[in-house]
Write an enzyme that holds these catalytic residues in place. Sequence first.
Site, mmCIF file in Angstrom:
data_model
loop_
_atom_site.group_PDB
_atom_site.id
_atom_site.type_symbol
_atom_site.label_atom_id
_atom_site.label_comp_id
_atom_site.label_asym_id
_atom_site.label_seq_id
_atom_site.Cartn_x
_atom_site.Cartn_y
_atom_site.Cartn_z
ATOM 1 N N LYS A 111 0.846 -1.189 0.000
ATOM 2 C CA LYS A 111 0.000 0.000 0.000
ATOM 3 C C LYS A 111 0.885 1.245 0.000
ATOM 4 O O LYS A 111 2.033 1.221 0.419
ATOM 5 C CB LYS A 111 -0.917 0.015 1.225
ATOM 6 C CG LYS A 111 -1.818 -1.219 1.349
ATOM 7 C CD LYS A 111 -2.869 -1.258 0.254
ATOM 8 C CE LYS A 111 -3.841 -2.420 0.452
ATOM 9 N NZ LYS A 111 -3.262 -3.737 0.166
ATOM 10 N N ASP A 112 0.298 2.352 -0.415
ATOM 11 C CA ASP A 112 0.995 3.627 -0.511
ATOM 12 C C ASP A 112 1.612 4.067 0.808
ATOM 13 O O ASP A 112 1.032 3.875 1.869
ATOM 14 C CB ASP A 112 0.003 4.708 -0.937
ATOM 15 C CG ASP A 112 0.382 5.349 -2.251
ATOM 16 O OD1 ASP A 112 1.587 5.483 -2.509
ATOM 17 O OD2 ASP A 112 -0.520 5.728 -3.007
ATOM 18 N N ARG A 113 2.779 4.699 0.713
ATOM 19 C CA ARG A 113 3.345 5.370 1.884
ATOM 20 C C ARG A 113 2.601 6.674 2.160
ATOM 21 O O ARG A 113 2.181 6.940 3.286
ATOM 22 C CB ARG A 113 4.832 5.666 1.659
ATOM 23 C CG ARG A 113 5.467 6.461 2.799
ATOM 24 C CD ARG A 113 6.829 7.023 2.397
ATOM 25 N NE ARG A 113 7.764 5.963 2.083
ATOM 26 C CZ ARG A 113 8.505 5.326 2.991
ATOM 27 N NH1 ARG A 113 8.386 5.628 4.279
ATOM 28 N NH2 ARG A 113 9.346 4.386 2.616
ATOM 29 N N SER A 152 4.873 5.931 -5.258
ATOM 30 C CA SER A 152 4.951 4.728 -4.438
ATOM 31 C C SER A 152 3.752 3.861 -4.752
ATOM 32 O O SER A 152 2.701 4.377 -5.106
ATOM 33 C CB SER A 152 4.990 5.077 -2.950
ATOM 34 O OG SER A 152 3.905 5.898 -2.599
#
EC number: 5.4.99.27
Length: 352
Positions: A80-82, A348
């Site tokens: 998952k995205d930062r 990301s």
Amino acid sequence: MNELELLGPRAYGDALGRAALKATAEDFQVDEVLDIPLSGDGEHLWLWVEKRGLNTEEAARRLARAAGVQLRTVSYAGLKDRQALTRQWFSIQLPGKADPDLSAAQDDTLQILKSTRHKRKLQRGAHAANGFTLRLTQLDADTDALNQRLEIIARQGIPNYFGTQRFGYQGGNLGEARDYAARKALPEQRAVRSRLLSTARSYLFNRVLAARVADGSWEKAQVGDLLAFTDSRSFFPAGVDECSDPRLAILDLHPTGPQWGEGHSPAGGATAELENAIANDESALREWLVRAGMEHERRILRLPIGRLTWHYPESDILQLEFVLPPGCFATVLVRELIDLVPVGQTDSPCVF
């Protein structure tokens, strides 16, 4: 490389304006959807974790340290995205051990919302979907035009490109992959090897999809296509009858593109000609994937946007809510609407 070179043309015309995404973590929220009944007992501790400004791999390392176990015993379904507010499951293998004190792992960036036991570990790709809530701020666009395009997208879907996140900053991952391919070598580190092989496959897929968006065939079945259902990894060939299957019209069934590995494209007709032509044009990358032991797989060309809703909390904010299958990119939907103004880090992965 720029976005157009890494992905391809938009399906519905030029961007309708500009907006910012990820001005705050709350502007990009992801909830993992897991369709697994948990038993409540077993040697695997499952954790429902909320992360803010923290990527999945760092969260796993933090949980491993707090639990006093090796990192390999911590599992998750997807990346998952930062730069986001995300909620996802992790599992920790703890055979014969009580639940550890994980308070050391928690702070403003990581909170454990609930925990339970299960007999099996969490497998990669085991989640059923990802639910997204996106807030596009500093919006400068005509809302009537946005509404019309969103209505079309809800009916017709979008091209299922791999997003720019897959390729790194300015396509740097692709440059690395080309370098290894030219030397007929593979990275020694497993994580780097996986990242660069995925980059190469994604780029070859995007090139095929870009060609079909350009000629208008991305959402239509043609004889020789290989068709797949939205949530299925299996596929079957399209003949004349299959090209008029009513499930194509309701976005249950889609043409697919290649995830290159060993062998030629199993498609036929014009589809095979296109896919093999692109593979031959990128022969170094294709042969690199084959030498790495990759198998040929398929990915749907058309992405239906599940449960898409939208509204405007303020005149300069568009909020989108929708659900995507694993491995699909929320930013590709945004790209069909507006251009993004630079705000913070956007390169990301949003999904595995």
